[in-house]
Design a protein around this motif. Structure first.
Motif, PDB file in Angstrom:
ATOM      1  N   SER A   1      37.229  24.615  25.818  1.00 40.50           N
ATOM      2  CA  SER A   1      37.521  24.543  27.245  1.00 40.50           C
ATOM      3  C   SER A   1      38.389  25.702  27.728  1.00 40.50           C
ATOM      4  CB  SER A   1      38.162  23.211  27.594  1.00 40.50           C
ATOM      5  OG  SER A   1      39.323  23.021  26.839  1.00 40.50           O
ATOM      6  N   LEU A   2      39.366  26.094  26.927  1.00 44.58           N
ATOM      7  CA  LEU A   2      40.204  27.202  27.371  1.00 44.58           C
ATOM      8  C   LEU A   2      39.492  28.538  27.215  1.00 44.58           C
ATOM      9  CD1 LEU A   2      43.749  26.111  26.188  1.00 44.58           C
ATOM     10  CD2 LEU A   2      42.729  25.946  28.428  1.00 44.58           C
ATOM     11  N   VAL A   3      38.667  28.647  26.172  1.00 46.70           N
ATOM     12  CA  VAL A   3      37.883  29.867  25.998  1.00 46.70           C
ATOM     13  C   VAL A   3      37.035  30.071  27.246  1.00 46.70           C
ATOM     14  CG1 VAL A   3      36.085  30.988  24.637  1.00 46.70           C
ATOM     15  CG2 VAL A   3      37.827  29.614  23.494  1.00 46.70           C
ATOM     16  N   ALA A   4      36.463  28.966  27.740  1.00 45.34           N
ATOM     17  CA  ALA A   4      35.595  29.046  28.920  1.00 45.34           C
ATOM     18  C   ALA A   4      36.345  29.603  30.129  1.00 45.34           C
ATOM     19  CB  ALA A   4      35.029  27.665  29.238  1.00 45.34           C
ATOM     20  N   TYR A   5      37.602  29.173  30.310  1.00 45.78           N
ATOM     21  CA  TYR A   5      38.394  29.688  31.433  1.00 45.78           C
ATOM     22  C   TYR A   5      38.402  31.208  31.439  1.00 45.78           C
ATOM     23  CZ  TYR A   5      40.835  25.249  32.430  1.00 45.78           C
ATOM     24  OH  TYR A   5      41.165  23.977  32.785  1.00 45.78           O
ATOM     25  N   TYR A   6      38.753  31.758  30.291  1.00 52.51           N
ATOM     26  CA  TYR A   6      38.957  33.197  30.228  1.00 52.51           C
ATOM     27  C   TYR A   6      37.650  33.959  30.242  1.00 52.51           C
ATOM     28  CZ  TYR A   6      43.626  31.685  29.473  1.00 52.51           C
ATOM     29  OH  TYR A   6      44.833  31.091  29.644  1.00 52.51           O
ATOM     30  N   LEU A   7      36.626  33.361  29.623  1.00 56.94           N
ATOM     31  CA  LEU A   7      35.326  34.009  29.612  1.00 56.94           C
ATOM     32  C   LEU A   7      34.791  34.096  31.037  1.00 56.94           C
ATOM     33  CD1 LEU A   7      33.855  35.124  27.210  1.00 56.94           C
ATOM     34  CD2 LEU A   7      32.362  33.135  27.257  1.00 56.94           C
ATOM     35  N   LEU A   8      34.873  32.992  31.739  1.00 59.73           N
ATOM     36  CA  LEU A   8      34.416  32.960  33.130  1.00 59.73           C
ATOM     37  C   LEU A   8      35.163  34.015  33.942  1.00 59.73           C
ATOM     38  CD1 LEU A   8      33.026  31.349  35.583  1.00 59.73           C
ATOM     39  CD2 LEU A   8      35.259  30.292  35.807  1.00 59.73           C
ATOM     40  N   PHE A   9      36.457  34.033  33.742  1.00 58.12           N
ATOM     41  CA  PHE A   9      37.336  34.942  34.462  1.00 58.12           C
ATOM     42  C   PHE A   9      36.948  36.400  34.216  1.00 58.12           C
ATOM     43  CE2 PHE A   9      41.290  37.391  33.601  1.00 58.12           C
ATOM     44  CZ  PHE A   9      41.693  37.584  34.904  1.00 58.12           C
ATOM     45  N   MET A  10      36.722  36.727  32.950  1.00 56.58           N
ATOM     46  CA  MET A  10      36.456  38.121  32.629  1.00 56.58           C
ATOM     47  C   MET A  10      35.049  38.532  33.036  1.00 56.58           C
ATOM     48  SD  MET A  10      38.571  38.178  29.100  1.00 56.58           S
ATOM     49  CE  MET A  10      38.613  39.911  28.768  1.00 56.58           C
ATOM     50  N   LEU A  11      34.096  37.636  32.868  1.00 56.23           N
ATOM     51  CA  LEU A  11      32.734  37.967  33.273  1.00 56.23           C
ATOM     52  C   LEU A  11      32.672  38.178  34.780  1.00 56.23           C
ATOM     53  CD1 LEU A  11      30.583  35.606  31.018  1.00 56.23           C
ATOM     54  CD2 LEU A  11      30.910  38.083  30.839  1.00 56.23           C
ATOM     55  N   LEU A  12      33.369  37.324  35.503  1.00 57.06           N
ATOM     56  CA  LEU A  12      33.362  37.458  36.954  1.00 57.06           C
ATOM     57  C   LEU A  12      34.014  38.772  37.375  1.00 57.06           C
ATOM     58  CD1 LEU A  12      32.585  35.453  39.424  1.00 57.06           C
ATOM     59  CD2 LEU A  12      35.000  35.739  39.866  1.00 57.06           C
ATOM     60  N   LEU A  13      35.082  39.111  36.681  1.00 61.50           N
ATOM     61  CA  LEU A  13      35.766  40.373  36.995  1.00 61.50           C
ATOM     62  C   LEU A  13      34.835  41.555  36.813  1.00 61.50           C
ATOM     63  CD1 LEU A  13      39.402  40.688  35.657  1.00 61.50           C
ATOM     64  CD2 LEU A  13      38.530  41.142  37.922  1.00 61.50           C
ATOM     65  N   LEU A  14      34.037  41.487  35.737  1.00 64.92           N
ATOM     66  CA  LEU A  14      33.135  42.599  35.462  1.00 64.92           C
ATOM     67  C   LEU A  14      32.002  42.636  36.469  1.00 64.92           C
ATOM     68  CD1 LEU A  14      32.921  42.504  31.580  1.00 64.92           C
ATOM     69  CD2 LEU A  14      34.069  44.174  33.021  1.00 64.92           C
ATOM     70  N   ALA A  15      31.494  41.446  36.817  1.00 66.96           N
ATOM     71  CA  ALA A  15      30.345  41.396  37.703  1.00 66.96           C
ATOM     72  C   ALA A  15      30.756  41.679  39.146  1.00 66.96           C
ATOM     73  CB  ALA A  15      29.667  40.033  37.595  1.00 66.96           C
ATOM     74  N   LYS A  16      31.872  41.084  39.545  1.00 66.88           N
ATOM     75  CA  LYS A  16      32.299  41.236  40.935  1.00 66.88           C
ATOM     76  C   LYS A  16      33.813  41.345  40.954  1.00 66.88           C
ATOM     77  CE  LYS A  16      31.276  39.378  45.517  1.00 66.88           C
ATOM     78  NZ  LYS A  16      32.586  39.541  46.119  1.00 66.88           N
ATOM     79  N   PRO A  17      34.311  42.565  40.736  1.00 67.31           N
ATOM     80  CA  PRO A  17      35.760  42.743  40.545  1.00 67.31           C
ATOM     81  C   PRO A  17      36.599  42.204  41.683  1.00 67.31           C
ATOM     82  CG  PRO A  17      34.572  44.783  40.118  1.00 67.31           C
ATOM     83  CD  PRO A  17      33.582  43.819  40.687  1.00 67.31           C
ATOM     84  N   THR A  18      36.046  42.071  42.869  1.00 68.29           N
ATOM     85  CA  THR A  18      36.887  41.658  43.989  1.00 68.29           C
ATOM     86  C   THR A  18      36.937  40.143  44.166  1.00 68.29           C
ATOM     87  OG1 THR A  18      34.975  42.116  45.362  1.00 68.29           O
ATOM     88  CG2 THR A  18      36.718  43.767  45.338  1.00 68.29           C
ATOM     89  N   GLY A  19      36.388  39.402  43.216  1.00 64.50           N
ATOM     90  CA  GLY A  19      36.512  37.950  43.283  1.00 64.50           C
ATOM     91  C   GLY A  19      35.467  37.300  44.165  1.00 64.50           C
ATOM     92  N   ILE A  20      35.520  35.962  44.184  1.00 65.94           N
ATOM     93  CA  ILE A  20      34.473  35.195  44.868  1.00 65.94           C
ATOM     94  C   ILE A  20      34.432  35.526  46.358  1.00 65.94           C
ATOM     95  CG2 ILE A  20      33.575  32.892  45.320  1.00 65.94           C
ATOM     96  CD1 ILE A  20      35.402  31.926  43.035  1.00 65.94           C
ATOM     97  N   LEU A  21      35.615  35.519  46.980  1.00 70.95           N
ATOM     98  CA  LEU A  21      35.644  35.737  48.419  1.00 70.95           C
ATOM     99  C   LEU A  21      36.196  37.110  48.792  1.00 70.95           C
ATOM    100  CD1 LEU A  21      36.633  32.382  50.126  1.00 70.95           C
ATOM    101  CD2 LEU A  21      34.408  33.332  49.650  1.00 70.95           C
ATOM    102  N   GLY A  22      36.270  37.998  47.808  1.00 70.92           N
ATOM    103  CA  GLY A  22      36.810  39.321  48.091  1.00 70.92           C
ATOM    104  C   GLY A  22      35.794  40.168  48.826  1.00 70.92           C
ATOM    105  N   LYS A  23      36.293  41.255  49.407  1.00 64.44           N
ATOM    106  CA  LYS A  23      35.358  42.114  50.144  1.00 64.44           C
ATOM    107  C   LYS A  23      34.840  43.228  49.248  1.00 64.44           C
ATOM    108  CE  LYS A  23      38.114  40.631  52.790  1.00 64.44           C
ATOM    109  NZ  LYS A  23      39.435  40.539  52.855  1.00 64.44           N
TER     110      LYS A  23
END
Lengths: 289, 316, 408
Positions: free
Chosen positions: A267-289
């Protein structure tokens, strides 16, 4: 099957609600006021311990403590910015330098607050039982105190959102979040706004602490892990975006819940994996510009 | 006369570090053992802080990955036990970190500012929890014993890592590579336009700095004697070099060195004198330091020197 | 200017270090007290554990010894008072090993006491052994430590090796048919998780679920719900206080009850566990341990002393173990008549002394074996020892009553 999905979903939201609240607090401090507040979790801890003391010693209802903790911690945060961080902001050569020096100052604060808490309350784990009974609906069971927590977290989030959208001060805060220098040119007293931001950030942490203490055990060293989670969430949501961090918090809770259901060890691995993958895919976050 | 002064200055700049090095190297002959242990820890922090500054200083990218690279070194050492000679283990630990940094660097250095900070921080936690899960569920065991090594030997190896690091740092600074790095720090886009392979320069520097952290980690594992993922990947260690470098002052090469040395010594001093209040005192010192010495110890020293020379001028 | 400053500062720092270290080395007072060093977590994540389990026992013992004038050492022909010198290891193993070596090398303490936590004990045991210092194990214990064969290390606390068969025996006796096991992803969890399963199988108890969870997890309800849906009789968790409290809290909140509910670490604490949830709520919960005031007259005395000193009851797992091990240690010193580590070690390894829990001795691996109990269960506010055999202070309560429905 649908019942199962619903169950996991709500369990995720119950946790996500608190994450959302503390992340909104950190967004105000880091995303807007540019203070990388490593001591954010310590404000949560103080909120939790004040609530505990009020409940155990004076028998004050933890939900009532929200009204006591909130203003008290807001004041601490506000004053800290007015005295300490304002000075650092002015004396720093660049925004990057301010980020570094405020981080060092926050580390100092973390040490001071934690040590004081150990001196006042002792180092041991504390807790109390409040509304610890099951509530059944849709064929599933949920904990009453966690549902209340979620309700309050959502309510606080909504109130704050409306405050930001409708009030003059809220608009000033949003302007500062987008571009502090421009906001200053527009005649906004930036020092005052940033101090208020920092204060509101501390307020959210304090309220989060109060709500946390209803379902989790507390100890003076608990702060850092919540700081870490809040850091992840604010980046997930898009730095400086207040609705973004709220949604990010709920999302992280959901992901944790789903993974815990499938393979709890990850469960904790998932937190960080999600976080890092999202950063790589869309560095500005879900609602970032 | 001017030339003579330049030469003497030059030579003093050269011989002084050597003298200190010889002094340090001869310490184990006369100093109590605990001094050696303490110095090893202090040098560990110096190595991590200086190698952190190597990348983050000129480029301005704040990396919170030191704990990851240090931890990889620690873990390599724990996995290998002492089947190989110590220098080999240190080398492998460093290389493992180097490779990880190459991979992570290539992946992430397009992120800027806060996003890079957060990604590197996430890396530490991801590694920690992944290794933990791997050990618990796949290998079915966690925690490893690392045989202890003679304290003096560890000290000498740490000193050697430090010397190599300083050598690498000087070489890079004086080279075209170092200039490219400076250019990136000043204006990344402009540097790219003038033909600097921005990504390559950043990734390689990042990896070199990781090498030294990994090497230090592999060596320190022998001091800790028992390693598990939570011990190896301690997120606090990521913040230490940042704090120490700021405390010392980033402008000069020696800033991070004295920052790390004084920070580490101060902590040891307070923790043994005031076990129940040390955090309070240490925290207060940190806050006061950053308020009154915004440019770190280096800035303070420079200000003091300035005022003393000005005083002298005034008197003459 | 720059080039002058750097060497100057460095040279000054080195010189200062020389002076500090040599000044400290010179101070050596005449023998008028026994100094015992301990690097233990006073801050950081472990500090909470130290405060509720183990930490205060060492302070109490020192005060108790000094109340009687100290420890008589024949070599000096007098009673020497004891001083406990504590350093804070910040819950960091690197700091702990450094400080332990500082205590031994620099402060030249006469003896060392253990740090808190299994991993920390591992590291400390090796360092103490390197300098031929006796280390009497405190909170923590693991099978893997046994493999190291350290001659100066004495293991005091019981752990999975004896507790797992104890628990399986009780389950067999009361008629548990199936269990769910969850364990924390660390040395403690893995060892208990692995140790319990084969003993359950041997007794014909079906293990329907075995899952790990990471330290720091914030929601254990999916595991509880899964175990419930599998219809197991018993739920066993190898956890630390954070997980133990969360697990119990969530079971109560969700009203999920099992016929037997066992958690390794946490239930043993009267003030943290029993008093947080309430006497009627924890009724029937089992935990690692175990002893209580009924175990022996010495145990009763310890509870009284502890309560009058700290205002709360001691923990019902380790406290009596550590307390008795220290009494054994004191008698070993007095018998050896010296402060020499080797001689005291030999006496300790071979002699049996009367202590609070009764006769105390170590086996050939220097492991304490005469445990006052393995498994405890809360019954009407008392942590009863429910092991089969003569150590039992009450029969097991089975099935566990449901969590009380109280609404505030």
């Amino acid at each position: 099957m649908i019942v199962r999905v619903l169950d996991i979903g709500i369990a995720g939201l119950l946790l996500g609600g608190i994450y959302a609240l503390i992340a909104v607090g950190l967004t105000l401090q880091y995303g807007v006021a540019r203070v990388l507040n490593i001591a954010h979790g310590e404000f949560i801890m103080i909120g939790a311990f004040i609530t505990w003391s009020l409940y155990i010693i004076f028998g004050i209802n933890p939900l009532l403590s929200l009204a006591i903790c909130g203003p008290a911690i807001f004041t601490i945060g506000f004053l800290l910015y007015r005295t300490l961080f304002r000075r650092l902001r002015i004396s720093s050569a660049s925004p990057a330098a301010f980020e570094g020096s405020s981080m060092l100052a926050c580390f100092g604060l973390l040490f001071i607050i934690q040590n004081l808490a150990i001196l006042i309350w002792g180092a041991d784990i504390k807790g109390y039982s409040y509304l610890a009974f099951p509530i059944r609906f849709w064929g599933q069971t949920f904990a009453a105190n966690r549902l209340i927590t979620l309700g309050f977290a959502l309510a606080i989030g909504l109130i704050f959102y409306f405050f930001l959208t409708w009030s003059r001060l809220g608009k000033a805060i949003r302007a500062a979040a987008q571009d502090a220098a421009a906001a200053e040119l527009m005649g906004i007293n930036i020092d005052q706004v940033l101090a208020l931001c920092f204060g509101f950030g501390a307020l959210m942490a304090g309220l989060g602490g109060t709500l946390l203490s209803m379902s989790y055990k507390i100890q003076p060293t608990m702060g850092l892990e919540y700081t870490v989670i809040a850091l992840i969430v604010i980046v997930l949501g898009g730095l400086g975006s207040i609705p973004g961090s709220f949604i990010g918090g709920l999302l992280l809770g959901l992901v944790g819940s789903i993974v815990t259901y499938i393979q709890p060890g990850l469960s904790l691995v998932a937190y960080y994996l999600l976080f890092m993958l999202l950063l790589l895919a869309k560095p500005t976050g879900i609602l970032g510009k | 006369m001017d030339i003579a002064r330049v030469i003497s200055k030059r030579s003093s700049a050269l011989w002084a570090p050597f003298l200190i090095l010889i002094l340090l190297a001869s310490l184990p002959l006369c100093a109590p053992q605990y001094t050696i242990i303490l110095l090893t820890t202090i040098f560990m922090y110096i190595v991590i802080t200086v190698s952190w500054t190597m990348f983050s200083g000129p480029t301005g990218y704040i990396s919170l990955a030191p704990a990851a690279f240090f931890g990889v070194g620690v873990y390599t050492s724990a996995l290998l036990g002492l089947v190989l000679p110590l220098p080999a283990i240190i080398g492998i630990g460093g290389l493992a970190s180097f490779c990880l940094a190459l991979f992570v660097g290539a992946l992430t250095l397009r992120l800027r500012g806060t996003y890079f900070v957060m990604f590197t921080f996430g890396l530490v936690e991801l590694l920690l929890h992944f290794v933990l899960w791997w050990e618990v569920n796949i290998t079915g065991t966690t925690g490893r014993v690392v045989p202890t090594v003679n304290n003096t030997k560890v000290f000498y190896f740490m000193l050697i890592i430090f010397v190599i690091l300083m050598f690498a740092l000087y070489t890079i600074r004086g080279s075209r590579f170092g200039l490219a790095l400076e250019a990136i720090g000043q204006n990344e886009d402009a540097a790219a336009h003038t033909g600097v392979n921005v990504t390559m320069v950043k990734v390689i520097t990042f990896a070199i700095s990781a090498f030294f952290m990994g090497a230090a980690g592999a060596l320190m594992a022998t001091r800790w004697t028992y390693i598990d993922p939570k011990i190896a990947f301690n997120p606090l260690l990521s913040f230490m070099p940042v704090l120490m470098a700021i405390f010392g002052g980033m402008g000069q090469l020696y800033g991070p060195i004295i920052g790390a040395a004084i920070f580490a010594y101060l902590e040891e001093f307070l923790i043994t004198r005031f076990p129940y209040y040390y955090m309070l005192i240490f925290g207060t010192i940190m806050v006061i330091a950053i308020v009154y010495m915004p440019e770190g110890l280096v800035g303070l020293i420079r200000r003091l020197l300035k005022s003393s020379t000005e005083g002298r001028h005034a008197r003459t | 200017m720059k080039s002058k400053v750097l060497p100057g500062i460095l040279a000054f720092a080195v010189a200062a270090l020389f002076m500090v270290s040599s000044a400290e080395a010179k101070r050596r007072p005449a023998k008028d007290k026994i100094v015992i060093g301990q690097a233990i977590a006073l801050s950081g994540p472990l500090a909470g554990g130290v405060a509720i389990a183990g930490g205060p026992i060492y302070e109490l013992w020192v005060e108790e010894v000094n109340k009687n004038g100290g420890i008589y050492v024949k070599e000096y022909g007098k009673k020497l008072p004891v001083v406990l010198k504590r350093y804070d290891d910040k819950s960091d193993i690197g700091t702990m090993t450094n400080l332990l070596e500082k205590l031994i090398l620099n402060d030249k303490v006469d003896f060392v006491f253990p740090p808190w936590g299994t991993a920390w004990l591992y590291a400390a045991a090796q360092i103490a052994n390197k300098y031929h210092y006796i280390l009497i194990g405190g909170p923590g214990g693991a099978l893997k430590l046994k493999e190291l064969k350290l001659p100066y290390f004495f293991q005091v606390l019981n752990f999975s090796e004896t507790q797992a068969p104890g628990l399986a025996g009780i389950f067999k006796e009361v008629g548990v048919k199936s269990v769910a096991v969850i364990y924390r992803g660390d040395l403690h969890g893995v060892e208990y998780g692995d140790a319990m399963v084969p003993y359950f199988k041997k007794k014909g108890i079906e293990v329907k679920m075995k899952k790990s969870y990471p330290p720091g997890i914030k929601d254990l309800s999916p595991l509880l719900k899964e175990a419930k849906s599998l219809g197991v009789d018993a739920f066993c968790a190898a956890s630390y206080p954070d997980g133990g409290m969360l697990l119990t809290g969530q079971s109560i909140e969700l009203g999920i009850n099992f016929n037997a509910f066992f958690i390794t670490v946490t239930p043993f604490s009267p003030n943290l566990y029993r008093d947080t949830f309430g006497v009627d709520v924890v009724e029937g919960v089992m935990g690692g341990g175990a002893w209580n005031a009924k175990s022996s007259p010495g145990a009763k005395e310890l509870v009284d002393k502890y309560v009058s000193r700290f205002g709360v009851e001691p923990d019902y797992w380790g406290a009596l173990y550590y307390w008795s091990s220290l009494q054994h240690f004191q008698q070993a010193i007095e018998k050896a008549g010296t402060l020499d580590q080797k001689k005291i070690r030999d006496v300790m390894a071979t002699s049996t002394f009367q202590t609070a829990l009764g006769p105390f001795w170590y086996d050939k691996n220097r492991y304490f074996v005469n445990h006052p109990g393995e498994i405890g269960q809360w019954q009407k506010g008392v942590f009863e020892v429910i092991d089969p055999g003569e150590k039992r202070t009450a029969p097991p309560l089975y099935p566990k009553p449901p969590w009380p429905k109280k609404k505030k």
